[in-house]
Design a protein around this motif. Structure first.
Motif, PDB file in Angstrom:
ATOM      1  N   SER A 133      32.736   8.948 -20.680  1.00 34.25           N
ATOM      2  CA  SER A 133      32.221   8.622 -19.352  1.00 34.25           C
ATOM      3  C   SER A 133      33.206   7.776 -18.546  1.00 34.25           C
ATOM      4  CB  SER A 133      30.898   7.858 -19.484  1.00 34.25           C
ATOM      5  OG  SER A 133      30.523   7.291 -18.247  1.00 34.25           O
ATOM      6  N   SER A 160      23.219   6.425  -8.316  1.00 34.90           N
ATOM      7  CA  SER A 160      23.158   7.881  -8.488  1.00 34.90           C
ATOM      8  C   SER A 160      24.159   8.380  -9.527  1.00 34.90           C
ATOM      9  CB  SER A 160      23.408   8.575  -7.149  1.00 34.90           C
ATOM     10  OG  SER A 160      24.728   8.329  -6.698  1.00 34.90           O
ATOM     11  N   GLN A 161      25.166   7.560  -9.861  1.00 40.22           N
ATOM     12  CA  GLN A 161      26.156   7.950 -10.863  1.00 40.22           C
ATOM     13  C   GLN A 161      25.668   7.701 -12.287  1.00 40.22           C
ATOM     14  OE1 GLN A 161      29.308   5.365  -9.046  1.00 40.22           O
ATOM     15  NE2 GLN A 161      30.530   7.230  -9.185  1.00 40.22           N
ATOM     16  N   LEU A 187      32.391   5.897 -16.171  1.00 37.09           N
ATOM     17  CA  LEU A 187      31.720   4.608 -15.971  1.00 37.09           C
ATOM     18  C   LEU A 187      32.024   3.644 -17.117  1.00 37.09           C
ATOM     19  CD1 LEU A 187      28.190   5.754 -14.723  1.00 37.09           C
ATOM     20  CD2 LEU A 187      30.031   4.737 -13.365  1.00 37.09           C
ATOM     21  N   VAL A 241      28.567  -0.207  -8.782  1.00 35.99           N
ATOM     22  CA  VAL A 241      28.341   1.176  -9.190  1.00 35.99           C
ATOM     23  C   VAL A 241      27.175   1.743  -8.388  1.00 35.99           C
ATOM     24  CG1 VAL A 241      26.810   0.491 -11.086  1.00 35.99           C
ATOM     25  CG2 VAL A 241      27.958   2.704 -11.175  1.00 35.99           C
ATOM     26  N   ASP A 242      27.326   2.978  -7.989  1.00 36.24           N
ATOM     27  CA  ASP A 242      26.265   3.682  -7.277  1.00 36.24           C
ATOM     28  C   ASP A 242      25.228   4.138  -8.306  1.00 36.24           C
ATOM     29  OD1 ASP A 242      24.644   5.470  -5.921  1.00 36.24           O
ATOM     30  OD2 ASP A 242      26.286   6.294  -4.724  1.00 36.24           O
TER      31      ASP A 242
END
Length: 396
Positions: free
Chosen positions: A208, A185-186, A210, A182-183
């Motif tokens: 979400s 920034s996300q 994510l 996962v980045d």
């Protein structure tokens, strides 16, 4: 009822379900708040959790102002009004009173609600001092037997601080799942501690992407310390002896890098199914779910590491499970301790010589500290800002 906000109408239904039908506050709220916009849902949660947490205090106040028997809907409306007037910041008095009165209609009981709330608004309330267990139980809204137990185990000052902390909102924490790239920034704004992300503010977890992808999952900082304390390594054979709902199981799998043999035991078929789904969502592919009684578990292939997180009274989680304080009994704690001993015996029997055993409970109860262990730690809500846990480790 047209003048009542959706949040307050929802809160009334949930509070009545909790105290009249024995429903769990968090589950009933999830069902009743379906479709509310985020702001109304947040207010409904504050109202429900506040009333359930403060139930002992609110009942003490009602008993001093109400004469005769109150209808259930009238009593619940009165609780909601008192909670807003006395304990909830950011709510105007006129809204707290007028909408609580509306909630009690159409019966005549709404006049009682109006009279009591206006009197409390004018005169305020002087609660008992928390200088002894009886006064502390009323002031901080906990069962007196529990306050007395903590008073003896922790001391007066620690108990008062713990009681106050239990009535505060729990911090919002996610675990970042290292099995899913996962980045950063996300991720939502927050403070990072190892795999934990302490959120800065509200977050729509269910909506979400994510969460759907398994990159994040809710888990308190205290709970996240447990898997790290066990210290599993890639390629090892690890046992999670009492695994549902699966948060710690999936964390163990992540710490193992998805490599090795992780066996997760759960006695109840439905919970075992939910455990399996949790592991699948979180990409914990090295987990094998076994339906078995943890207190009787046996194996021909001993494990390098065993985690035992047995059923407990849960008294360390009162901020996120507000009704639990009214459900737990002293007799239940004694029964749980006996069950924990049986499970501990099974855990030791499944461990390789020289292996590592970790015993973990999300409670604050000396009677349930069944493993003293070579190393141990305790977290307390007022001291550590997270759930209350007792965790011990031994290497036989």
């Amino acid at each position: 009822m047209s003048a009542v906000s959706p949040a307050r109408a929802t809160a009334l239904r949930v509070v009545r379900r909790v105290f009249e039908q024995g429903a769990y506050a968090d589950r009933a709220l999830r069902a009743e708040a379906e479709g509310l916009d985020p702001r109304e849902r947040a207010l409904a949660k504050r109202l429900v959790f506040g009333v359930v947490q403060r139930h002992g205090t609110l009942e003490w106040i009602v008993a001093r102002h109400a004469k005769g028997r109150l209808q259930p809907e009238v009593r619940a409306a009165l609780w909601l009004g008192l909670e807003q007037l006395l304990f909830l910041d950011g709510v105007a008095d006129h809204a707290a009173i007028s909408e609580s009165v509306e909630l009690a209609k159409p019966g005549p009981g709404h006049k009682v609600v109006n009279a009591i709330l206006r009197r409390v608004q004018r005169e305020g309330i002087e609660l008992p001092a928390d200088t002894d267990p009886q006064g502390a139980a009323i002031r901080h809204s906990h069962p007196e037997w529990l306050v007395r137990r903590w008073w003896d185990e922790l001391g007066a000052d620690e108990t008062r601080a713990l009681l106050a902390a239990n009535n505060e909102p729990a911090e919002l924490v996610l675990r970042i799942n290292t099995l899913v790239p996962v980045d950063a920034s996300q991720l939502p704004p927050g403070r990072r501690e190892d795999d934990a992300l302490v959120l800065d503010g509200p977050f729509d977890l269910a909506g979400s992407p994510l969460f759907a992808a398994g990159a994040i999952t809710p888990q308190s900082r205290a709970a996240q310390r447990v898997a790290r304390f066990l210290g599993p390594r890639p390629g090892e054979r690890v046992l999670d002896l009492c695994a549902a709902p699966g948060g710690k199981t999936a964390h163990l799998a992540a710490l193992m890098g998805g490599e090795g043999d992780l066996v997760a035991v759960e006695q109840h078929t439905g919970r075992a199914g939910a455990l399996q789904r949790t592991c699948e969502r979180l990409h914990a592919r090295n987990v094998t779910v076994v339906v078995a009684d943890a207190s009787r578990f046996q194996t021909d292939r001993p494990f390098d590491r065993v985690l035992l997180d047995p059923p407990c009274s849960g008294l360390g989680t009162l901020r996120s499970h507000p009704d639990l304080r009214w459900r737990v009994t002293e007799a239940a704690i004694t029964q749980l301790a006996a069950l924990q001993d049986r499970m501990l015996q099974a855990a030791r029997g499944a461990l390789k010589p020289g292996g590592t055993l970790v015993y973990s409970t999300c409670t604050i109860s000396r009677e349930e500290e069944r493993l003293v262990g070579d190393e141990r730690f305790q977290t307390l809500p007022h001291r550590d800002g997270t759930d209350g846990f007792y965790v011990a480790r031994e290497t036989p």
